[in-house]
Write a protein that holds these residues in place. Sequence first.
Motif, PDB file in Angstrom:
ATOM      1  N   LYS A 132       0.824  -1.194   0.000  1.00 12.52           N
ATOM      2  CA  LYS A 132       0.000   0.000   0.000  1.00 12.52           C
ATOM      3  C   LYS A 132       0.868   1.258   0.000  1.00 12.52           C
ATOM      4  N   TYR A 133       1.964   1.217   0.741  1.00 12.91           N
ATOM      5  CA  TYR A 133       2.845   2.375   0.809  1.00 12.91           C
ATOM      6  C   TYR A 133       3.605   2.575  -0.499  1.00 12.91           C
ATOM      7  N   LEU A 134       3.985   1.494  -1.147  1.00  9.49           N
ATOM      8  CA  LEU A 134       4.666   1.589  -2.430  1.00  9.49           C
ATOM      9  C   LEU A 134       3.755   2.231  -3.478  1.00  9.49           C
ATOM     10  N   SER A 181       1.258   4.225  -2.871  1.00  8.37           N
ATOM     11  CA  SER A 181       1.087   5.629  -2.490  1.00  8.37           C
ATOM     12  C   SER A 181       2.286   6.469  -2.911  1.00  8.37           C
ATOM     13  N   ILE A 182       3.491   5.938  -2.722  1.00  6.00           N
ATOM     14  CA  ILE A 182       4.698   6.666  -3.103  1.00  6.00           C
ATOM     15  C   ILE A 182       4.751   6.862  -4.617  1.00  6.00           C
ATOM     16  N   THR A 210      -3.655  -5.719  -5.843  1.00  7.09           N
ATOM     17  CA  THR A 210      -3.762  -5.844  -4.390  1.00  7.09           C
ATOM     18  C   THR A 210      -5.213  -5.852  -3.922  1.00  7.09           C
TER      19      THR A 210
END
Length: 83
Positions: free
Chosen positions: A2-4, A6-7, A52
Amino acid sequence: MKYLISIILIASITSIIYGFTIQETDVVFAHKCIGFGTVGIFLIAMPLFLITVSKGKNMKDYMLNEENIRRMQGKDSRSKKKE
């Protein structure tokens, strides 16, 4: 994951905004920034997000076939037994 995603999304949007701000001074580099930002959103971030989100779900439930049409209309054999 999820963070990847978002980045990548933030970097792509930043690249697009930066491309539009420098468009008057350096047109070629601005077009490259806008293009890389668009590629980042639509060819990298969106497929990763869809993978995902759809992990573990049965795609047959989302297809429009005869059984699912009857179930949506309330004419399923299981709903008749309940009545």
